[in-house]
Structure formats: C-alpha cells, structure tokens
Design an enzyme around this catalytic site. Structure first.
Site, PDB file in Angstrom:
ATOM      1  N   ARG A 298       3.792  -0.310  -4.896  1.00  0.00           N
ATOM      2  CA  ARG A 298       3.528  -0.861  -3.564  1.00  0.00           C
ATOM      3  C   ARG A 298       2.168  -1.546  -3.470  1.00  0.00           C
ATOM      4  NH1 ARG A 298       6.941   1.636   0.574  1.00  0.00           N
ATOM      5  NH2 ARG A 298       5.469   0.794   2.053  1.00  0.00           N
TER       6      ARG A 298
ATOM      7  N   GLU B 114      16.033 -18.428  -8.442  1.00  0.00           N
ATOM      8  CA  GLU B 114      15.707 -17.027  -8.720  1.00  0.00           C
ATOM      9  C   GLU B 114      15.133 -16.873 -10.143  1.00  0.00           C
ATOM     10  OE1 GLU B 114      15.160 -14.510  -7.152  1.00  0.00           O
ATOM     11  OE2 GLU B 114      15.334 -12.856  -8.576  1.00  0.00           O
TER      12      GLU B 114
ATOM     13  N   ASN C  49      -1.640   2.142   6.147  1.00  0.00           N
ATOM     14  CA  ASN C  49      -0.845   0.957   5.785  1.00  0.00           C
ATOM     15  C   ASN C  49      -0.613   0.168   7.059  1.00  0.00           C
ATOM     16  OD1 ASN C  49      -0.567   1.986   3.264  1.00  0.00           O
ATOM     17  ND2 ASN C  49       1.618   2.427   3.405  1.00  0.00           N
ATOM     18  N   GLY C  50      -0.634  -1.155   6.958  1.00  0.00           N
ATOM     19  CA  GLY C  50      -0.390  -1.977   8.147  1.00  0.00           C
ATOM     20  C   GLY C  50      -1.635  -2.780   8.497  1.00  0.00           C
TER      21      GLY C  50
ATOM     22  N   CYS D 141       0.849  -1.183   0.000  1.00  0.00           N
ATOM     23  CA  CYS D 141       0.000   0.000   0.000  1.00  0.00           C
ATOM     24  C   CYS D 141       0.890   1.239   0.000  1.00  0.00           C
ATOM     25  CB  CYS D 141      -0.934   0.094   1.193  1.00  0.00           C
ATOM     26  SG  CYS D 141      -2.011  -1.324   1.385  1.00  0.00           S
TER      27      CYS D 141
ATOM     28  N   LYS E 243      11.372 -15.448 -11.033  1.00  0.00           N
ATOM     29  CA  LYS E 243      11.094 -14.342 -11.962  1.00  0.00           C
ATOM     30  C   LYS E 243      10.013 -14.742 -12.950  1.00  0.00           C
ATOM     31  CE  LYS E 243      12.351 -11.669 -10.319  1.00  0.00           C
ATOM     32  NZ  LYS E 243      13.113 -11.698  -9.101  1.00  0.00           N
TER      33      LYS E 243
ATOM     34  N   GLU F 296       6.527 -15.022 -11.252  1.00  0.00           N
ATOM     35  CA  GLU F 296       5.999 -13.723 -10.816  1.00  0.00           C
ATOM     36  C   GLU F 296       5.346 -12.949 -11.946  1.00  0.00           C
ATOM     37  OE1 GLU F 296       9.651 -11.950  -8.927  1.00  0.00           O
ATOM     38  OE2 GLU F 296       8.135 -11.067  -7.621  1.00  0.00           O
TER      39      GLU F 296
HETATM   40  C1  AGP Z   1      11.175 -10.310  -5.941  1.00  0.00           C
HETATM   41  O1  AGP Z   1      11.033 -10.322  -7.315  1.00  0.00           O
HETATM   42  C2  AGP Z   1       9.933 -10.362  -5.200  1.00  0.00           C
HETATM   43  N1  AGP Z   1       9.033  -9.346  -5.587  1.00  0.00           N
HETATM   44  C3  AGP Z   1       9.984 -10.676  -3.730  1.00  0.00           C
HETATM   45  O2  AGP Z   1      10.313 -12.027  -3.634  1.00  0.00           O
HETATM   46  C4  AGP Z   1      10.944  -9.866  -2.818  1.00  0.00           C
HETATM   47  O3  AGP Z   1      12.269 -10.163  -3.128  1.00  0.00           O
HETATM   48  C5  AGP Z   1      10.628 -10.193  -1.354  1.00  0.00           C
HETATM   49  O4  AGP Z   1       9.325  -9.788  -1.063  1.00  0.00           O
HETATM   50  C6  AGP Z   1      11.599  -9.558  -0.392  1.00  0.00           C
HETATM   51  O5  AGP Z   1      11.605  -8.174  -0.487  1.00  0.00           O
HETATM   52  P1  AGP Z   1      12.736  -7.316   0.183  1.00  0.00           P
HETATM   53  O6  AGP Z   1      14.021  -7.625  -0.513  1.00  0.00           O
HETATM   54  O7  AGP Z   1      12.314  -5.898  -0.036  1.00  0.00           O
HETATM   55  O8  AGP Z   1      12.795  -7.693   1.611  1.00  0.00           O
END
Ligand code: AGP
Length: 608
Positions: free
Chosen positions: A27, A481, A100-101, A2, A485, A488
């Site tokens: 966000r 990784e 937010n939260g 958010c 990608k 996602e």
């Molecule tokens: C990465 O492509 C993701 N969107 C997600 O896994 C991200 O790396 C994870 O939420 C951790 O985020 P951070 O590095 O901001 O802690």
C-alpha cells in the site's frame, strides 16, 4: 494508500506490528514508523522499506511493550523523510497517530493550533490530528478523539495511542478503511484484512463516523458523537498462505502463474449448462429487470479501466447493449446522462479507489442500477454499491495488477453472456461462449508454458527505452494494458495505441531504437494488423508479434514471436494479456527493477 496496523494484547507488539507492515507494504513504501505504548511512548521511524524500520527497531533490543501502532507511507503532503513518516505526535508527546487519507482543512487547523502553542515538525496534514486531540484532552481519551474528529474535514482512517492509556488503541474511519480483528487475548486493527488473517478470522469493518476502542480483551464501538453503536462481525475467507510469496521470486510472478486457478475461482458455480448462460446472483436482478437495461456505463481507473474497455466490446457485440467506458475521475465532473435503466459498473480490484468510489456515489445519486466488480470483500465500493460481482481472485499483493485484470475480464464476459442470453443470443451461440469460458483456465495454463520463450525475447529487448504496443478490436485495450504493465515496473516509456491510429501521429516516433509489440492474433482484423506491422518495419522498428497457435502470418517479418493458444476474439484478450504480463515482468527483471514495489506507486489509490 498507506498502511495502518495496531496491536494490543499480552505479548510484545513490536515484531507483530513489523510483520503486519510487511503484509501491508504493497500500500506504500516511502517510509515507515512504529509507536509502542507505555508511560512514555516509544517511536521509531525509517525512510524506505519496512526492513529499514525493522533494523532500526532491533537496535533498541527487546521491547516488552504489548500495545502499539505502525504505518507504512505513500507520500502526499511532504516528501518521504523521517520527519514526515508516521506515527505523528502532538507537541507534548502524549498522543501518537497514524493516518491514511487527507485532512482538507489542515492549514486552517494548523494555524489555530500554532496560535494555541502547539509546535509542528513535519510537512504533513496528519500532524494536526494528535495536536487537535491534545487540545481537547481533559483526561478522557475517547472524548478527546471524538471531539477532534468532529472538527476535521477530509478523509481519514486513523489509530491513536495515549501515554495515559498504555493498553488502549482508538481507531476511527471516515472515507479510508479500517478493519478491527477480534483475537483471543489480543485485538488488532488495520487498514485492510491482510495483516489480521494470521491472528483471527473474525473482523468488524468500521463504517464512516465509527470509533473503535481496543484493549487486549475488549473492543467497544462508538460514533464520533460518542454514542454506542453495533456492527456486524464478518469472517475472513482468505487463506493466510495466499498472501505470502511462496517459492516465487516476486508476488507479481506468483500472481501471473496463479491465473488458471484465480479464473477457475471466478467462474466456479456461475455457468448454467441448462440455460447456456451465467448466473451472477450478486447482481440481485430478475430476468425482467435485466431485460430493461438499455445502456451500460463502466467506470474504473488504470488496469480496471482497461478491463472495462475490453468489456465494452463484449456488451455491444454479445448483448447488443450500448456501452460507454468512463475514466472514473471524469465520471461525476462530466455530469453523465444516467437514467433508471442504465446499469453502471464500477470496476475496482481494491474496492477503495477514491475516484471510482466518487463515481459510485454519483451514479447512485442519479438513480442508476449500480453493480460493483471488486476483488476485496467488504471493501468500501462493494459495500456502498450494495450489489455486484466479486472477482474471487484471492489477495493481489503486487502493485502491478495481473490476476485481478483477467478475473475482471472474465466476469465481464460472463455478464455479457448472461445479458446476451436474456436478449437475442441464441442457445447455440450461448453454449459456444459458455464452453469457451469454461476452457479458460486451461488456455491460460497453455499460455504460461510460453514463459521461457517470452523471457528470452524480453531479455533481448531490455535495452529499449521506448516501446509501442499496438492492437485492434478488443486487443486494443489489451495493448494499453500491456504497455501500462511495462511502464509501471520497468520505468521505460511504453505506449499502447490502436494499430490504425499509429499512422495519425505516433509513427513519427518510430525508428530502429523503438520496438513495436504487435498483437497479430488470428481474429477479425488480422490482415489489417499485418499491414500495420509493415508500416512499422518500414520505419526500421523491430517487431515482436503475438500470434495464435502455429499461425505463420508474422513469420516473414520477425523471429520474435509469442504464441498464444487458438480461441475466439472474446477470449484472445485474456490469453494475450498473460503473455504481455510475463513480457513486462521479465523485461523489468532483466533491467534490475524493483518489481513488486515500483517507485512512486501504491496499490490502492485513495486520493483523488
Ligand atoms: C495496475 O497495475 C495499477 N497498479 C493501477 O492502474 C490500478 O489498476 C488502479 O489504481 C485501479 O485500482 P483498483 O482496481 O483497485 O481500483
């Protein structure tokens, strides 16, 4: 998760808030809303992207109001809908709140407020906040907000308007970041610095328990006990243009292509040619203290977790320090064994991930040396850890993380070099590694030249609904990784596996419809990988191979070959992951997917 923005000044606020939301859209983007202050609060909301909200706001014609708050949502309580979008009002319509939260005691508060006559219209936890403020309001806005917040448990970053105070915003923070920007004739508040940079360089990061009272010419800070408090004014060092898309079609592609520069920034000034080592002064540890580190524990989530898994190979191989990598959400529940000589490395691009933050707190409480690897300067994890290494990757806007990963891995490699030189790594080996790190931007530039080849291969395979990625050694986390990608941004099922593990179960899933992307770089273990490729071919899977330079090892199996420049095994994860990022990008584009804002995801995950 958010995004919040609020503006108070001497010009119309609506477009400023919409522009701010567009910069915060990474966000969350389920729905968005805006409230403009005045004798009557004006609220407009829309489901979906900020552009839908912008169209809805434009239908109101010119709105002269110079103070307002806005929000872009990533749903937790209640589905994405207009009624659940923020800002939320109290039932009298006097207060509007963006939040937010998560309010943990919202059910109990809501029940009480309903008994007191407040009416609720949404499914959110957030709606209790304006009603609680209204319940405490006796003409003093600050007093009412402070009293309400003292009753709330959970996390919040909020901005509040009151129709009796048409040029005032009250913002507050507990566990969810709020930054106040100090402008000329205007003041701005947001959940991170990205929307502020266009108006000011001077910012104040609120601490938990702080309230900020903003009017066009003044910002006053108090605590939720309503006592005055002072906080340091920091300066934003990001270039505003860095958070724009430039000539690229998507932020993700821009950020992939930025990697030679972002890695150069990560390395700059941190390699010591005299000592053949790295200097990471943010750690604040003397050589003597470094030498006492007996164990390393890395905690992170998602892409940051994968970077940590690559780091584990570095620390054990280069510095001979036993290392464990922990999914950050598990860290505190596993009751980890931590002693004063354990170095805990939380890794987080955003520096706001709730699970990683909880791991930081647990590790600090157990007396570990905690050093955070964060990209966002002034983020909660960076500030709470107190020591660490900034990535200097520049703003990463695409939800799918790319340049943060390569900068994280680069930092981990420099740290392994430094710890190695502090132990048994001799000058010659140290120098070899240092020179390789220095060459990284050039090697990434070389890899990026493969983009047209990768684009063709990705388009050829864009039919697939399942994909396997296999790797060995530090290319195993690289495979994880790469698969992350792909899932996602293209929404297909993609799994990363250790190449040797495939035959212990997952091989049952392989057939002519399930391609395998094999990381067959010329590093130790390559012959075994060639054997694993044979196993896949025998199950009729098509294979795409990543190989080193003009190596012909995979030519006999496949014509779909991606070539990355020759390097040692320590550098291979970095060049290889860039190829995998490009593959995921072109694959998703060929399927017409929403690349920068993938469904259900948000850039920073601030709920556990
Ligand atoms: C990465 O492509 C993701 N969107 C997600 O896994 C991200 O790396 C994870 O939420 C951790 O985020 P951070 O590095 O901001 O802690």
């Amino acid at each position: 998760m958010c995004g919040i923005v609020g503006f108070t000044g001497n010009r119309p606020a609506a477009q400023i808030l919409i522009d701010g939301l567009k910069r915060l859209e990474y966000r969350g983007y389920d729905s968005a809303g805006i409230t403009l202050a005045g004798k009557e609060l004006i609220t407009v909301k829309a489901v979906g992207k900020v552009r839908n909200l912008e169209a809805a706001v434009n239908e109101h014609g010119t709105l002269p109001n110079t103070t307002g708050i806005a929000h872009t949502r990533w749903a937790t309580h209640g589905a994405p809908s207009v009624k659940n979008a923020h800002p939320h009002m109290d039932s009298s319509g006097r207060f509007a709140v963006v939040h937010n939260g998560i309010i943990e005691n919202y059910a109990e508060l809501k029940q009480k407020l309903e008994q007191q006559g407040h009416k609720f219209v949404s499914d959110t936890d957030s709606e209790v906040i304006p009603n609680l403020i209204a319940e405490f309001y006796q003409g003093d806005f600050v007093q009412a907000v402070a009293s309400a917040l003292r009753r709330i448990s959970g996390t919040y970053g909020i901005a509040v308007l009151c129709s009796d105070y048409p040029d005032t915003i009250i913002a507050a923070r507990h566990g969810s970041p709020i930054v106040v920007g100090l402008g000329d004739d205007c003041n701005i508040v947001a959940s991170d610095v990205t929307p502020l940079a266009a108006y000011t360089r001077k910012v104040i990061y609120l601490d938990d328990g702080d309230l900020a009272i903003l009017s066009p010419k003044n910002v006053e800070l108090r605590t939720i006990e309503n006592l005055p408090v002072e906080r340091e004014v920091s300066s934003i060092d990001w270039d505003v243009s860095a958070s724009g898309k430039g000539s690229y079609e998507h932020f993700m592609l821009k950020e992939i292509f930025e990697q030679p520069d972002s890695i150069a920034n990560t390395i700059r000034g941190r390699l010591d040619h005299h000592l053949k080592s790295a200097i990471l002064s943010g750690l604040g540890l003397s050589p003597h203290e470094l030498a006492k580190i007996s164990r390393i524990v890395i905690a992170g989530c998602g892409t940051s977790l994968h970077a940590g898994m690559v780091g584990e190979y570095f620390f054990e191989d280069i510095a001979s320090i036993p290392t464990e990598v922990e999914q950050a959400a598990e860290f505190r529940y596993r009751n980890p064994i931590i002693d004063p000589d354990t170095l805990v490395l939380p890794i987080s691009q955003s520096g706001e991930t709730a699970d990683t933050l909880a791991a930081v707190r647990e590790a600090m409480n157990k007396g570990a040396i905690v050093a955070a690897l964060c990209n966002v300067v002034g983020s909660t994890i960076a500030r709470e850890a107190g020591r660490g290494i900034y990535l200097h990757a520049g703003p990463e806007i695409s939800v799918a993380s790319t340049k943060a990963f390569t900068c994280q891995v680069t930092v981990l490699l420099m740290l392994a070099l430094m710890l190695g030189r502090n132990r048994r790594l001799n000058r010659d080996d140290g120098e070899r590694l240092m020179l390789e790190i220095e060459k990284l931007p050039e090697l990434i530039r070389e890899t990026l030249k493969q983009a047209p080849v990768i684009e063709k291969i990705a388009e050829k395979y864009a039919y697939a609904e399942d994909f396997f990625y296999i790797g060995r050694g530090c290319l195993y986390p690289t495979a994880l990784e790469g698969a992350l990608k792909l899932k996602e941004i293209s929404y297909i099922h993609a799994e990363g596996y250790h190449a040797a593990e495939l035959k212990h179960g997952p091989i049952a899933l392989l057939d002519e419809k399930v391609p395998v992307l094999a990381l067959a770089n010329a590093i130790p273990g390559q012959e075994k990988m060639i054997g694993n490729i044979q196993e896949c071919l025998a199950r009729k899977s098509s294979v795409i191979a990543v190989v080193t330079g003009d190596d012909t090892a995979a030519d006999q199996f496949t014509g779909d070959i991606i070539r990355v420049p020759p390097s040692s095994r320590f550098i291979a994860p970095l060049t290889t992951v860039v190829a995998l990022q490009l593959f995921a990008y072109y694959f998703a584009r060929a399927r017409g997917c929403e690349i920068d804002h993938p469904r259900n995801l948000a850039k920073s995950v601030t709920v556990e």
